[in-house]
Design a protein around this motif. Structure first.
Motif, mmCIF file in Angstrom:
data_model
loop_
_atom_site.group_PDB
_atom_site.id
_atom_site.type_symbol
_atom_site.label_atom_id
_atom_site.label_comp_id
_atom_site.label_asym_id
_atom_site.label_seq_id
_atom_site.Cartn_x
_atom_site.Cartn_y
_atom_site.Cartn_z
ATOM 1 N N GLU A 46 0.824 -1.202 0.000
ATOM 2 C CA GLU A 46 0.000 0.000 0.000
ATOM 3 C C GLU A 46 0.860 1.254 0.000
ATOM 4 O O GLU A 46 1.955 1.288 0.557
ATOM 5 C CB GLU A 46 -0.935 0.027 1.218
ATOM 6 N N PHE A 47 0.315 2.287 -0.596
ATOM 7 C CA PHE A 47 0.972 3.588 -0.668
ATOM 8 C C PHE A 47 1.055 4.215 0.718
ATOM 9 O O PHE A 47 0.090 4.165 1.493
ATOM 10 C CB PHE A 47 0.183 4.493 -1.606
ATOM 11 N N VAL A 48 2.215 4.802 1.021
ATOM 12 C CA VAL A 48 2.393 5.513 2.286
ATOM 13 C C VAL A 48 2.623 7.003 2.036
ATOM 14 O O VAL A 48 1.910 7.846 2.581
ATOM 15 C CB VAL A 48 3.581 4.932 3.084
ATOM 16 N N ALA A 49 3.629 7.315 1.224
ATOM 17 C CA ALA A 49 3.977 8.717 1.001
ATOM 18 C C ALA A 49 4.767 8.847 -0.293
ATOM 19 O O ALA A 49 5.411 7.889 -0.731
ATOM 20 C CB ALA A 49 4.805 9.256 2.168
ATOM 21 N N ALA A 50 4.724 10.043 -0.880
ATOM 22 C CA ALA A 50 5.488 10.305 -2.100
ATOM 23 C C ALA A 50 5.960 11.737 -2.130
ATOM 24 O O ALA A 50 5.309 12.637 -1.578
ATOM 25 C CB ALA A 50 4.658 9.995 -3.338
ATOM 26 N N SER A 51 7.075 11.924 -2.792
ATOM 27 C CA SER A 51 7.662 13.242 -3.011
ATOM 28 C C SER A 51 7.746 13.459 -4.515
ATOM 29 O O SER A 51 8.422 12.728 -5.226
ATOM 30 C CB SER A 51 9.059 13.289 -2.392
ATOM 31 N N SER A 71 10.903 13.132 2.961
ATOM 32 C CA SER A 71 11.811 14.182 2.514
ATOM 33 C C SER A 71 12.874 13.556 1.611
ATOM 34 O O SER A 71 13.025 12.326 1.585
ATOM 35 C CB SER A 71 12.452 14.900 3.701
ATOM 36 N N ARG A 72 13.565 14.396 0.892
ATOM 37 C CA ARG A 72 14.573 13.893 -0.026
ATOM 38 C C ARG A 72 15.749 14.846 -0.070
ATOM 39 O O ARG A 72 15.589 16.033 0.190
ATOM 40 C CB ARG A 72 13.991 13.697 -1.421
ATOM 41 N N GLN A 77 21.277 11.846 -3.163
ATOM 42 C CA GLN A 77 20.548 10.713 -3.738
ATOM 43 C C GLN A 77 19.856 9.896 -2.629
ATOM 44 O O GLN A 77 19.930 8.659 -2.623
ATOM 45 C CB GLN A 77 21.506 9.819 -4.533
ATOM 46 N N MET A 78 19.195 10.596 -1.733
ATOM 47 C CA MET A 78 18.567 9.948 -0.602
ATOM 48 C C MET A 78 17.102 10.347 -0.490
ATOM 49 O O MET A 78 16.714 11.466 -0.838
ATOM 50 C CB MET A 78 19.265 10.331 0.706
ATOM 51 N N VAL A 79 16.297 9.440 0.047
ATOM 52 C CA VAL A 79 14.922 9.742 0.428
ATOM 53 C C VAL A 79 14.707 9.192 1.831
ATOM 54 O O VAL A 79 15.251 8.144 2.178
ATOM 55 C CB VAL A 79 13.900 9.193 -0.582
ATOM 56 N N TYR A 80 13.919 9.920 2.622
ATOM 57 C CA TYR A 80 13.732 9.584 4.023
ATOM 58 C C TYR A 80 12.243 9.501 4.353
ATOM 59 O O TYR A 80 11.409 10.125 3.698
ATOM 60 C CB TYR A 80 14.371 10.656 4.915
ATOM 61 N N LEU A 81 11.943 8.751 5.398
ATOM 62 C CA LEU A 81 10.591 8.726 5.928
ATOM 63 C C LEU A 81 10.690 8.856 7.445
ATOM 64 O O LEU A 81 11.145 7.930 8.120
ATOM 65 C CB LEU A 81 9.859 7.435 5.555
ATOM 66 N N GLN A 82 10.300 10.021 7.948
ATOM 67 C CA GLN A 82 10.255 10.249 9.386
ATOM 68 C C GLN A 82 8.888 9.790 9.884
ATOM 69 O O GLN A 82 7.866 10.296 9.411
ATOM 70 C CB GLN A 82 10.477 11.730 9.700
ATOM 71 N N MET A 83 8.891 8.862 10.812
ATOM 72 C CA MET A 83 7.651 8.294 11.319
ATOM 73 C C MET A 83 7.534 8.611 12.806
ATOM 74 O O MET A 83 8.390 8.223 13.590
ATOM 75 C CB MET A 83 7.641 6.775 11.100
ATOM 76 N N ASN A 84 6.490 9.331 13.167
ATOM 77 C CA ASN A 84 6.251 9.712 14.557
ATOM 78 C C ASN A 84 4.970 9.053 15.062
ATOM 79 O O ASN A 84 4.113 8.641 14.279
ATOM 80 C CB ASN A 84 6.135 11.230 14.679
#
Length: 125
Positions: A46-51, A71-72, A77-84
């Motif tokens: 399932e989709f979570v997030a996109a930039s 964020s990216r 050449q990095m992509v991040y997902l901050q999960m709170n």
């Protein structure tokens, strides 16, 4: 050769925060939408997030909006997902992905061109 490599997944407690990282090589990320999907046990990806390329706009699923931030860093050449405020329901394998598809299709996993191998996130007390 295109490679996406996720890292950062681990066991955490409910309410904790966690940041996932994805290193991309073999393609210029500024030309691609970058995203995160997840697979919970027994469920479809399932989709979570996109930039959106090159990074000005972000999109989230309803279940994570307000808790997760994508964020990216195009230079790294990095992509991040901050999960709170993680919940047990966030337990899943998380995948990063890259796509050149139309924005209208970014929530569809079959429209993404490249995928990482995934990183396990477990939220449990």
């Amino acid at each position: 050769q295109v490679q996406l490599a996720e890292s950062g997944g681990r066991l955490v407690q409910p309410g904790d925060s966690l940041r996932l990282s994805c290193a991309v090589s073999g393609l210029p990320v500024r030309n691609y939408h970058l995203g995160w999907f997840r697979e919970r046990a027994g469920e479809e990806r399932e989709f979570v997030a996109a930039s959106k390329r090159p990074g000005a706009n972000t999109y989230y699923s309803q279940s994570v909006e307000g808790r997760f931030t994508i964020s990216r860093d195009n230079n790294k050449q990095m992509v991040y997902l901050q999960m709170n405020t993680l919940k047990p329901g966030d337990t899943a394998i998380y995948y990063c992905a890259a796509s050149t598809a139309a924005l209208s299709a970014i929530r569809q996993s079959n429209m993404w061109n490249y995928w990482g191998q995934g990183t396990q996130v477990t939220v449990s007390s």
